[in-house]
Design a protein around this motif. Structure first.
Motif, PDB file in Angstrom:
ATOM      1  N   VAL A  11     -10.892 -47.388  -5.441  1.00 44.68           N
ATOM      2  CA  VAL A  11     -11.324 -48.721  -5.028  1.00 44.68           C
ATOM      3  C   VAL A  11     -11.933 -49.405  -6.242  1.00 44.68           C
ATOM      4  CG1 VAL A  11     -12.964 -50.033  -3.623  1.00 44.68           C
ATOM      5  CG2 VAL A  11     -11.747 -48.100  -2.623  1.00 44.68           C
ATOM      6  N   THR A  12     -11.420 -50.579  -6.599  1.00 41.94           N
ATOM      7  CA  THR A  12     -11.966 -51.324  -7.737  1.00 41.94           C
ATOM      8  C   THR A  12     -12.584 -52.634  -7.265  1.00 41.94           C
ATOM      9  OG1 THR A  12      -9.795 -52.290  -8.175  1.00 41.94           O
ATOM     10  CG2 THR A  12     -10.386 -50.334  -9.439  1.00 41.94           C
ATOM     11  N   VAL A  13     -13.704 -52.971  -7.913  1.00 39.97           N
ATOM     12  CA  VAL A  13     -14.457 -54.185  -7.595  1.00 39.97           C
ATOM     13  C   VAL A  13     -14.956 -54.798  -8.898  1.00 39.97           C
ATOM     14  CG1 VAL A  13     -15.203 -53.329  -5.331  1.00 39.97           C
ATOM     15  CG2 VAL A  13     -16.643 -52.920  -7.319  1.00 39.97           C
ATOM     16  N   PRO A  14     -15.372 -56.068  -8.852  1.00 36.85           N
ATOM     17  CA  PRO A  14     -15.959 -56.678 -10.045  1.00 36.85           C
ATOM     18  C   PRO A  14     -17.201 -55.892 -10.496  1.00 36.85           C
ATOM     19  CG  PRO A  14     -15.439 -58.358  -8.417  1.00 36.85           C
ATOM     20  CD  PRO A  14     -15.262 -57.026  -7.744  1.00 36.85           C
ATOM     21  N   VAL A  47     -12.240 -42.460  -3.967  1.00 37.20           N
ATOM     22  CA  VAL A  47     -12.349 -42.290  -2.521  1.00 37.20           C
ATOM     23  C   VAL A  47     -11.251 -41.330  -2.080  1.00 37.20           C
ATOM     24  CG1 VAL A  47     -13.415 -44.547  -2.093  1.00 37.20           C
ATOM     25  CG2 VAL A  47     -10.927 -44.353  -2.137  1.00 37.20           C
ATOM     26  N   PRO A  48     -11.357 -40.753  -0.890  1.00 43.12           N
ATOM     27  CA  PRO A  48     -10.328 -39.805  -0.452  1.00 43.12           C
ATOM     28  C   PRO A  48      -8.941 -40.437  -0.410  1.00 43.12           C
ATOM     29  CG  PRO A  48     -12.249 -39.671   0.963  1.00 43.12           C
ATOM     30  CD  PRO A  48     -12.455 -40.862   0.073  1.00 43.12           C
ATOM     31  N   ASP A  98     -17.446 -41.655   0.335  1.00 42.21           N
ATOM     32  CA  ASP A  98     -16.975 -41.934   1.690  1.00 42.21           C
ATOM     33  C   ASP A  98     -16.617 -43.416   1.796  1.00 42.21           C
ATOM     34  OD1 ASP A  98     -17.766 -43.053   4.516  1.00 42.21           O
ATOM     35  OD2 ASP A  98     -17.285 -40.931   4.813  1.00 42.21           O
ATOM     36  N   PRO A  99     -15.403 -43.753   2.237  1.00 47.86           N
ATOM     37  CA  PRO A  99     -14.980 -45.157   2.269  1.00 47.86           C
ATOM     38  C   PRO A  99     -15.843 -46.045   3.163  1.00 47.86           C
ATOM     39  CG  PRO A  99     -13.116 -43.709   2.690  1.00 47.86           C
ATOM     40  CD  PRO A  99     -14.331 -42.856   2.626  1.00 47.86           C
ATOM     41  N   ALA A 100     -16.292 -45.549   4.305  1.00 49.65           N
ATOM     42  CA  ALA A 100     -17.125 -46.362   5.199  1.00 49.65           C
ATOM     43  C   ALA A 100     -18.475 -46.641   4.563  1.00 49.65           C
ATOM     44  CB  ALA A 100     -17.300 -45.657   6.546  1.00 49.65           C
ATOM     45  N   VAL A 101     -19.032 -45.658   3.902  1.00 52.39           N
ATOM     46  CA  VAL A 101     -20.318 -45.823   3.222  1.00 52.39           C
ATOM     47  C   VAL A 101     -20.153 -46.774   2.044  1.00 52.39           C
ATOM     48  CG1 VAL A 101     -22.099 -44.587   1.907  1.00 52.39           C
ATOM     49  CG2 VAL A 101     -21.158 -43.574   3.995  1.00 52.39           C
TER      50      VAL A 101
END
Length: 119
Positions: A11-14, A47-48, A98-101
Motif C-alpha cells: 500500500v503506497t500513500v503520500p 500488507v498481506p 494489518d490492512p484494517a488497522v
C-alpha cells in the motif's frame, strides 16, 4: 540468511500521510515493514497478499504481488526505496501491517493533516 516470508502486497500513500500513519501505528498496535522512496514522494506499507483485491482507500494505491510477493530482506526489493521501518528478521517476527488497522491509521492521519492546515 533472511528467513522465508509470506508474500505481501504494498500500500503506497503520500509521504506526509504515511509518516503520520507510521507514528500512529507505532504508538498503538505496531507497524510492519515500511518502505520510503528515495525521491521522498511516497511511503509503502507491506500488507498481506490479497489486500489489493479489496483496497479502495482514496489517495492511496495497493500493488498486487501477483503471487510472487515482495521479498523482505536486508535490502528492499523495490527499486529506488529504503526501509523506514525495517523488518525484524527474528523467528516469527516479520509480520505485514494489518490492512484494517492501516486503513484506520491512514484515515486518522489524513484528518490530522487537514486539522493542522496541511494538504
Amino acid at each position: 540468511m533472511p528467513q522465508a516470508t509470506p508474500p505481501c502486497d504494498l500500500v503506497t500513500v503520500p509521504t506526509q500521510q504515511g509518516l503520520e500513519a507510521v507514528d500512529i501505528l507505532r504508538l498503538r498496535t505496531g507497524v510492519g515493514p515500511v518502505l520510503h522512496d528515495d525521491a521522498g514522494d511516497g511511503i509503502g506499507f507491506l500488507v498481506p497478499q490479497g489486500t489489493a483485491d479489496g483496497w479502495d482507500l482514496p489517495g492511496s494505491s495497493c500493488t498486487r504481488s501477483n503471487g510472487r510477493g515482495f521479498s523482505i530482506g536486508a535490502e528492499p526489493s523495490v527499486a529506488g526505496s529504503g526501509w523506514l521501518v525495517p523488518p525484524d528478521s527474528g523467528p516469527g517476527k516479520i509480520t505485514a501491517t494489518d490492512p484494517a488497522v492501516l486503513r484506520a491509521a491512514l484515515g486518522e492521519a489524513a484528518r490530522t493533516i487537514r486539522l493542522a492546515g496541511g494538504v
